[in-house]
Design a protein around this motif. Structure first.
Motif, PDB file in Angstrom:
ATOM      1  N   TYR A 234       0.741  -1.171   0.282  1.00 47.67           N
ATOM      2  CA  TYR A 234      -0.207  -0.060   0.167  1.00 47.67           C
ATOM      3  C   TYR A 234       0.697   1.187   0.022  1.00 47.67           C
ATOM      4  O   TYR A 234       1.714   1.288   0.783  1.00 47.67           O
ATOM      5  N   TYR A 239       3.100  -4.445   3.735  1.00 45.98           N
ATOM      6  CA  TYR A 239       2.391  -4.586   5.052  1.00 45.98           C
ATOM      7  C   TYR A 239       2.048  -6.355   5.311  1.00 45.98           C
ATOM      8  O   TYR A 239       1.750  -6.826   4.363  1.00 45.98           O
ATOM      9  N   TRP A 288     -10.655  -1.290  -0.424  1.00 45.03           N
ATOM     10  CA  TRP A 288      -9.723  -2.199   0.256  1.00 45.03           C
ATOM     11  C   TRP A 288     -10.877  -3.059   1.353  1.00 45.03           C
ATOM     12  O   TRP A 288     -11.516  -2.620   1.708  1.00 45.03           O
ATOM     13  N   HIS A 313     -10.058   0.324   6.116  1.00 39.08           N
ATOM     14  CA  HIS A 313      -9.602   1.719   5.840  1.00 39.08           C
ATOM     15  C   HIS A 313      -8.296   2.099   6.310  1.00 39.08           C
ATOM     16  O   HIS A 313      -8.092   1.551   7.384  1.00 39.08           O
ATOM     17  N   TYR A 314      -7.680   3.123   5.603  1.00 32.03           N
ATOM     18  CA  TYR A 314      -6.371   3.460   6.146  1.00 32.03           C
ATOM     19  C   TYR A 314      -6.541   4.679   6.454  1.00 32.03           C
ATOM     20  O   TYR A 314      -7.426   5.540   6.209  1.00 32.03           O
ATOM     21  N   ASN A 315      -5.697   5.041   7.557  1.00 31.01           N
ATOM     22  CA  ASN A 315      -5.595   6.644   7.963  1.00 31.01           C
ATOM     23  C   ASN A 315      -4.650   7.244   7.092  1.00 31.01           C
ATOM     24  O   ASN A 315      -4.051   6.653   6.006  1.00 31.01           O
ATOM     25  N   GLY A 318      -1.027   6.175   6.938  1.00 22.59           N
ATOM     26  CA  GLY A 318      -0.763   4.862   6.264  1.00 22.59           C
ATOM     27  C   GLY A 318      -1.064   3.663   7.198  1.00 22.59           C
ATOM     28  O   GLY A 318      -1.252   2.612   7.101  1.00 22.59           O
ATOM     29  N   THR A 319      -1.446   3.997   8.597  1.00 19.25           N
ATOM     30  CA  THR A 319      -1.995   2.934   9.531  1.00 19.25           C
ATOM     31  C   THR A 319      -3.391   2.445   9.104  1.00 19.25           C
ATOM     32  O   THR A 319      -4.370   3.103   8.267  1.00 19.25           O
ATOM     33  N   ILE A 320      -3.670   1.287   9.583  1.00 24.20           N
ATOM     34  CA  ILE A 320      -4.986   0.675   9.421  1.00 24.20           C
ATOM     35  C   ILE A 320      -5.947   0.836  10.543  1.00 24.20           C
ATOM     36  O   ILE A 320      -5.503   0.619  11.744  1.00 24.20           O
TER      37      ILE A 320
END
Ligand code: FUB
Length: 328
Positions: A234, A239, A288, A313-315, A318-320
Motif C-alpha cells: 500500500y 504490510y 480495500w 480503511h487506512y488513515n 498509512g495506518t489501518i
C-alpha cells in the motif's frame, strides 16, 4: 440482488469455509478458502479437528452479485505426497497459469507445502507429484511484487509445527518455543522460482520489531507472530499481517523490503467468535477489503468456520483502522 453477500455475514452457508485468500483475477474476486468439515470430533491444540480434505473456490463478480461455488478444485486423494489436513491455501497468477499453494501433512505426519496448477482461477487444479522441496509448516501466502518477483510467506506455531523447525531440521520431540523474553519465532519467507514450483532462495526468518527496533519477544502474545501471514503493498510499503493465535487478534507490521524487517503497527481485527482468526486483504474496484472468518454460523464450533468480508480503511499516515466485526 438479494443473495449478494453482506458485510460481516457468512458469504456462503451451504458449506463451512475458513482461511480466505482473496485475489482479483480477470476483474473478478476469487476466494481461496479452506473447506471445513462438518464433523463432531474432539478439539485439541494440535489442530486435529481441522481435518479438511479438499478445496472449493468461490468467486463473485462484485458485491452486488451472488457468490459462486465452483465445486471441488482439489482433493487430498489426488495429491500423492499428502495424507490429510488440507489447511489454509493461497493462489497466484504468473506465466499465464494459476497456481494453488496448499499445506497438508505428508505420509510421515509432517506439514509440507504443495503446488497445483490450472488454466482457470476456479480450477480444477492439478497437483505436482511431490511437495515443494525444502518446504515445511503451514499457511502459504504468495505475493507477486511489481517487478514480477514472487515470494512465499508461511509458518504457524503449535499444530503448524514451526517450533519443531527451530534448528533448521524437523525435531518431532520439540514442543516449546523460545523463552518469553527471547525474540519470538518469525514467519518464513522464500523467493519462488520463475515457474513458481520451487524455492529460488534460502528460507529466511522474518524479523518483526517494535518502534524502537527491538525484536518482538515470544512472551508478547498480543504482538508476536502465530500463524496466517498475508503480504500486501500500500503506497509503496509492504504490510505483513498475521494472527496472534493465543490472543486471537489480526495484527500488522510495515516494512520497506518484502523480506523485512517489519515494524509492528497495531490491530486490524479484534477477536472473532472461535479460536482461530485468519485473513487476507485485497483491493477491488478502488476499495480495500478484509476477508476473515468466524464461527458464528456454527455457534462457536472452532472447526466449523465461515468466511466473511468487511471494508478496510487506512488513515492518512498509512495506518489501518481497527475493525470490530460485531460493532452495530
Ligand atoms: O484451517 C486450519 C488452520 O487454522 C489454518 O492453517 C490456520 O491459519 C488456522 O486458521
Amino acid at each position: 440482488m438479494s443473495n449478494a453477500p453482506k458485510p460481516n455475514q457468512p458469504i456462503v452457508t451451504h458449506i463451512y469455509t475458513a482461511d480466505p485468500s482473496a485475489h482479483v483475477f480477470d476483474g473478478k474476486l476469487y476466494i481461496y478458502p479452506s473447506h471445513d468439515l462438518d464433523h463432531d470430533g474432539p478439539d485439541n491444540d494440535n489442530g486435529d479437528q481441522y481435518a479438511m480434505e479438499d478445496y472449493h473456490i468461490l468467486s463473485l463478480d462484485n458485491f452486488e452479485s451472488p457468490v459462486v461455488d465452483h465445486g471441488e478444485a482439489l482433493h487430498v486423494r489426488d495429491v500423492k505426497w499428502a495424507s490429510k489436513q488440507m489447511w489454509a491455501p493461497d493462489a497466484a497468477y504468473k506465466n499465464n497459469t494459476y497456481y494453488l499453494f496448499f499445506p497438508a501433512r505428508d505420509h510421515d505426519g509432517i506439514f509440507r507445502i504443495g503446488v497445483a496448477t490450472s488454466e482457470s482461477p476456479a480450477g480444477p487444479f492439478k497437483p505436482e507429484d511431490n511437495y515443494m522441496e525444502g518446504s515445511y509448516s503451514i499457511d502459504p501466502a504468495v505475493f507477486v511484487d511489481e517487478d514480477n518477483e514472487a515470494y512465499m510467506y508461511f509458518g504457524g506455531l503449535w499444530g503448524g509445527q514451526l517450533e519443531k523447525w527451530q534448528t533448521g531440521s524437523f525435531k518431532a520431540e520439540v514442543v516449546d518455543g523460545p523463552a518469553a523474553d527471547a525474540p519470538a519465532i518469525g514467519p518464513r519467507v522464500v523467493r519462488l522460482s520463475e515457474d513458481m514450483k520451487s524455492f529460488a532462495s534460502e528460507i529466511h526468518e522474518i524479523s518483526i520489531i517494535d518502534e524502537d527496533g527491538n525484536p518482538i519477544v515470544a512472551g508478547d502474545e498480543d504482538r508476536r507472530y502465530f500463524e496466517g501471514p498475508w503480504l500486501h503493498k500500500y503506497n509503496g510499503l509492504y504490510y505483513l499481517s498475521y494472527s496472534t493465535g493465543t490472543t486471537h487478534k489480526l495484527v500488522y507490521a510495515v516494512g520497506t523490503n518484502p523480506l523485512g524487517p517489519f515494524t509492528f503497527k497495531g490491530t486490524i481485527l479484534t477477536p472473532v467468535i472461535g479460536w482461530t482468526t485468519h485473513h487476507s486483504i485485497v483491493e477491488f474496484e478502488d476499495k480495500w477489503y478484509l476477508f476473515y472468518h468466524d464461527c458464528s454460523l456454527s455457534e462457536g464450533v472452532n472447526h466449523k468456520r465461515s468466511v466473511k468480508y468487511t471494508e478496510l480503511h487506512y488513515n492518512e499516515d498509512g495506518t489501518i483502522q481497527t475493525i470490530d466485526p460485531y460493532k452495530e
